[in-house]
Design a protein around this motif. Structure first.
Motif, short mmCIF file in Angstrom:
data_model
loop_
_atom_site.label_atom_id
_atom_site.label_comp_id
_atom_site.label_asym_id
_atom_site.label_seq_id
_atom_site.Cartn_x
_atom_site.Cartn_y
_atom_site.Cartn_z
N LEU A 96 1.96 9.51 6.63
CA LEU A 96 1.57 9.91 7.57
C LEU A 96 0.32 9.52 6.39
CD1 LEU A 96 3.46 13.22 7.59
CD2 LEU A 96 2.88 11.46 9.28
N GLN A 97 -1.39 8.83 7.60
CA GLN A 97 -2.24 9.37 7.12
C GLN A 97 -2.82 10.42 6.27
OE1 GLN A 97 -3.32 6.08 6.94
NE2 GLN A 97 -4.62 6.38 5.02
N LYS A 98 -3.78 10.68 5.19
CA LYS A 98 -4.26 11.96 4.68
C LYS A 98 -5.86 11.95 5.02
CE LYS A 98 -1.92 12.58 1.84
NZ LYS A 98 -0.63 13.95 0.34
N ASP A 99 -7.00 12.89 4.98
CA ASP A 99 -7.81 12.40 4.95
C ASP A 99 -8.37 12.99 3.75
OD1 ASP A 99 -7.57 15.43 4.74
OD2 ASP A 99 -8.71 15.49 6.57
N LYS A 100 -9.73 12.88 2.98
CA LYS A 100 -9.99 13.65 1.97
C LYS A 100 -9.68 14.81 1.53
CE LYS A 100 -15.00 13.69 2.72
NZ LYS A 100 -16.83 13.59 2.90
N GLU B 191 -3.34 16.34 6.58
CA GLU B 191 -3.05 15.49 7.84
C GLU B 191 -3.57 14.67 8.59
OE1 GLU B 191 1.32 16.12 8.65
OE2 GLU B 191 1.26 16.70 6.37
N ILE B 192 -3.97 13.27 9.33
CA ILE B 192 -4.94 13.26 10.64
C ILE B 192 -3.98 12.25 11.40
CG2 ILE B 192 -7.07 13.25 9.50
CD1 ILE B 192 -6.88 10.37 8.36
N GLY B 193 -2.92 11.88 10.51
CA GLY B 193 -1.67 10.87 11.95
C GLY B 193 -1.16 10.09 11.09
N SER B 194 -0.29 9.38 12.20
CA SER B 194 0.35 8.29 11.51
C SER B 194 0.01 7.36 10.77
CB SER B 194 1.61 7.46 12.65
OG SER B 194 2.01 8.59 12.98
N PHE B 195 0.21 6.47 9.46
CA PHE B 195 -0.44 5.13 9.16
C PHE B 195 -0.03 4.08 9.85
CE2 PHE B 195 0.63 2.24 6.02
CZ PHE B 195 -1.16 2.06 5.17
N LYS B 196 -1.23 3.23 10.29
CA LYS B 196 -0.39 1.85 10.77
C LYS B 196 0.49 2.55 11.98
CE LYS B 196 -2.35 -0.70 7.49
NZ LYS B 196 -3.60 -1.31 8.30
N LYS C 22 1.08 -1.51 -0.15
CA LYS C 22 0.17 0.39 -0.42
C LYS C 22 0.80 0.97 -0.08
CE LYS C 22 -3.98 -1.86 2.55
NZ LYS C 22 -4.92 -1.76 3.45
N LEU C 23 2.17 1.55 0.45
CA LEU C 23 3.11 1.85 -0.19
C LEU C 23 3.39 2.68 -0.75
CD1 LEU C 23 4.83 1.23 3.99
CD2 LEU C 23 3.23 2.67 3.66
N LYS C 24 3.01 1.62 -1.59
CA LYS C 24 3.59 2.49 -3.00
C LYS C 24 2.62 2.27 -4.06
CE LYS C 24 7.58 -1.34 -2.97
NZ LYS C 24 8.34 -2.12 -3.03
N SER C 25 1.61 2.79 -3.73
CA SER C 25 0.08 2.89 -4.03
C SER C 25 0.92 4.87 -4.88
CB SER C 25 -1.28 3.44 -2.66
OG SER C 25 -0.69 4.04 -2.73
N ASP C 26 -0.52 5.23 -5.27
CA ASP C 26 -0.45 6.37 -6.00
C ASP C 26 -0.25 8.21 -4.98
OD1 ASP C 26 -2.78 6.15 -8.28
OD2 ASP C 26 -1.04 5.17 -8.60
N ASN C 27 -0.11 7.24 -3.76
CA ASN C 27 0.38 8.45 -3.15
C ASN C 27 -1.27 9.35 -1.96
OD1 ASN C 27 2.29 9.55 -0.40
ND2 ASN C 27 3.22 10.47 -1.72
N ASN C 28 -2.09 8.92 -2.33
CA ASN C 28 -3.15 9.61 -2.29
C ASN C 28 -3.34 9.55 -0.46
OD1 ASN C 28 -3.75 10.73 -5.12
ND2 ASN C 28 -4.90 8.78 -5.61
N ALA C 29 -3.26 8.81 -0.29
CA ALA C 29 -3.97 9.09 1.62
C ALA C 29 -2.52 9.25 2.10
CB ALA C 29 -4.46 8.18 1.21
N ILE C 30 -1.48 8.87 1.74
CA ILE C 30 -0.13 8.49 2.55
C ILE C 30 0.87 9.92 2.37
CG2 ILE C 30 1.77 7.02 3.25
CD1 ILE C 30 -0.26 4.89 2.35
#
Length: 644
Positions: free
Chosen positions: A199-203, A207-212, A32-40
């Protein structure tokens, strides 16, 4: 059986595929960390680079705070370009150009928009950064030089290029990397390991916090500190002596192979390659094709070694048994070695044996010794290979394996050389006798000359020259503590050393003596030709000197090469004597030599080849008149006390 085999293979393959998909989607979510980086959002934490000290624990290179303005092109919205450019003191054209470059790299990944701002440059922008969507800052550390010398030793820090980013997954666009010198050689040790935060991002892209919960985050690991073998005071002194001159000085500790000083001239203040002016200053240095301040003459410049090469000519002749200490050669102010061919000599002439031949640097003696070496064997091609192998055992004609990223092999000819030169054969010792006196097809770099003298000082062995003395928490490469033994028996070095000692007492370096220090040395002069307006023109000879001291239990071996300096005893010799005294005594008593050399300028000779760039002119002035152009920024605090 056949009816069962095919369905079984299909079922097994399908099962394996389902299991793999289940693992990747349900159990292992790292992809998931190699995705389009839209949410991370990936945020890097860059460690402080390792500090650099000299052999005595003197701090040479530290760090200072710096800030890069980063951009993610697809997130840039409603930017007030005028305000943005005003805050960062750039033009609108610069803004457009930098944005286009960032988009080419990647519209969705961060890249450096404006690098290496110091604290004062960054302060105004920091207050309003929230107004500029898609932009953020990345804190880094830049080098802070505690000295204004040693640029060729240290190297510099620059941004990685696209080729390296594609090749090495550790680096991202905008990352810094060491180039040249120890910064390049020990990049992986000095750089440390950068930390990563996901870092997790919302829609709404907030930034809403650390991923996992930080499961994949890593902590930055600071680069390791290193101690160099360089003696800072000796390095500084060598660069001062070479102001308004071109050439190289290399000093080595014979018993260890540690490089005490590595001087190239002209040089520059390393601090000018730090900060936003780095690119402009580097361009000026790079395009100075006359003085070549980025060209490390101590490692790269290949010169005819001249008379110092007679040391090897004599040692090989002794080993091959074609001369001994009592062998007498008559010199008639030169050497007739073939019909109509005469090699001039500046010694006093008469009957000479090995000892006097060395300290008077007799061409006739060493020409004879060389020809006897070649003529010992029936085939000249075999003979020259025998001679060549002896000489190469001193580390010549090859890369010696030292820990600096640049160098040249020099050239020691062999039978292959002369087969190319004389494809029809027919050559004899008379055709190649110039090798005897360090001319002909022989060429060496200053570091090879210094290593040659270290080998003579050790009576037949050397350690690979190196510039690393200590790495915090690690051992240095074993190859630097491996002894290399020459093909010359130890017993033949003593008469050679005796003759070199009398170079200072009776010979060509008589006026360069330092009271109380027993120095063994050899002067040299090499012819110098250059093309001027398309015409091959003979210029002032190169001045060469090699030495070691003290005679017993030597502590330093040195080679000095000064371009267009004339006789070896004129400029190179005094520099060698001064460097030796500086290292052994930490003071200078031969102030007459010191004053003469510090005030000696060869710019008149160099003007024949072209002028100097403005930046090099500034660097060639005396150190106390150089205005440093360091970035004004607070140093990163650190305990600078260091023990060997």
């Amino acid at each position: 059986m056949r009816k069962v085999l095919l369905p079984s293979l299909i079922i097994i393959a399908a099962s394996l595929l389902v299991i793999r998909i289940f693992y990747l989607q349900i159990i292992d979510d790292s992809f998931k960390l190699k995705s389009d980086n839209n949410a991370i959002k990936i945020k890097y934490d860059y460690p402080e680079r390792g500090y650099i000290y000299d052999r005595n624990g003197k701090l040479l290179v530290a760090n200072q705070a710096s800030y890069d303005i980063m951009v993610i092109p697809r997130e840039v919205k409603n930017t007030d370009t005028l305000e943005f450019c005003t805050l960062l003191n750039i033009t609108k054209e610069d803004f457009i150009k930098k944005m286009e470059k960032a988009k080419i790299y990647s519209p969705r990944l961060p890249s450096v928009f404006l690098p290496q701002l110091n604290k004062s440059e960054f302060a105004a922008f920091q207050e309003k950064i929230r107004k500029f969507e898609g932009f953020y800052f990345q804190k880094r550390s830049l080098r802070d030089y505690e000295v204004d010398f040693g640029a060729n030793v240290f190297g510099f820090i620059t941004q990685v290029n696209e080729k390296l980013v594609a090749k090495n997954p550790y680096y991202n666009s905008g990352d810094l990397i060491g180039k040249q010198g120890v910064e390049e050689s020990y990049e992986e040790i000095l750089r440390g390991i950068k930390g990563v935060k996901y870092l997790q991002k919302d829609k709404y892209n907030r930034e809403i916090g650390s991923f996992k919960e930080g499961k994949y985050d890593t902590i930055a690991v600071q680069g390791e500190d290193i101690n160099l073998t360089i003696d800072a005071e000796l390095q500084k002194y060598g660069e001062e002596l070479m102001i308004n001159k071109r050439g190289g000085i290399v000093a080595i500790e014979p018993k260890t192979g540690e490089i005490l000083s590595l001087v190239t001239a002209p040089s520059y203040d390393p601090s000018i390659l730090v900060g936003r002016k780095r690119s402009k200053n580097y361009t000026q240095l790079y395009h100075d094709s006359i003085a070549k301040p980025l060209y490390d003459r101590g490692l790269l410049a290949e010169y005819a070694p001249g008379s110092p090469f007679k040391i090897l000519t004599g040692l090989v002749a002794l080993q091959e048994g074609v001369v001994d200490e009592q062998t007498t050669v008559f010199c008639h102010h030169g050497f007739s070695y073939a019909r109509g061919r005469f090699m001039r000599c500046h010694c006093h002439g008469g009957a000479l044996q090995l000892h006097r031949g060395i300290y008077e640097s007799c061409n006739a003696y060493f020409g004879t010794a060389y020809m006897r070496t070649i003529n010992k064997y029936v085939k000249p091609s075999y003979a020259v290979d025998v001679w060549s192998n002896h000489v190469k055992s001193f580390g010549l004609g090859q890369f010696m394996g030292y820990d600096l990223p640049t160098g040249r092999k020099g050239h020691i000819p062999d039978s292959k050389t002369y087969k190319k030169m004389y494809p029809n054969g027919g050559w004899r010792s008379t055709a190649i006798v110039s090798n005897a006196i360090g001319q002909g097809e022989v060429s060496m770099t200053p570091i090879q000359l210094a290593n040659m003298m270290a080998t003579v000082a050790n009576e037949g062995y050397y350690y690979t020259p190196h510039i690393i003395k200590k790495i915090e928490g690690q051992k240095i490469d074993k190859k630097f503590t491996t002894k290399h033994v020459t093909t010359i028996d130890k017993k033949y070095f003593k008469p050679m050393i005796s003759g070199l000692f009398d170079v200072y007492n009776l010979g060509t370096a008589y006026y360069l003596k330092v009271e109380g220090i027993d120095i063994c040395g050899k002067t040299g002069t090499a012819e110098n030709f250059a093309k001027i307006n398309g015409v091959r023109t003979q210029l002032e000879d190169h001045s060469i000197f090699v030495a070691f001291a003290p005679k017993d239990n030597p502590k330093i071996a040195i080679a000095v090469m000064v371009e267009n300096g004339g006789f070896g005893a004129t400029i190179a010799g005094p520099i060698a004597s001064l460097m030796i005294e500086k290292y052994l005594r930490h003071k200078i008593t031969r102030t007459d030599l010191e004053t003469r050399i510090l005030n000696k300028s060869l710019q008149g000779e160099y003007a024949k080849l072209g002028g100097l760039s403005e930046i090099v002119k500034a660097q060639m002035r005396k150190k106390d008149s150089i205005e440093k152009s360091k970035i004004i920024a607070p140093k990163i605090k650190k305990d600078t006390t260091k023990q060997n």
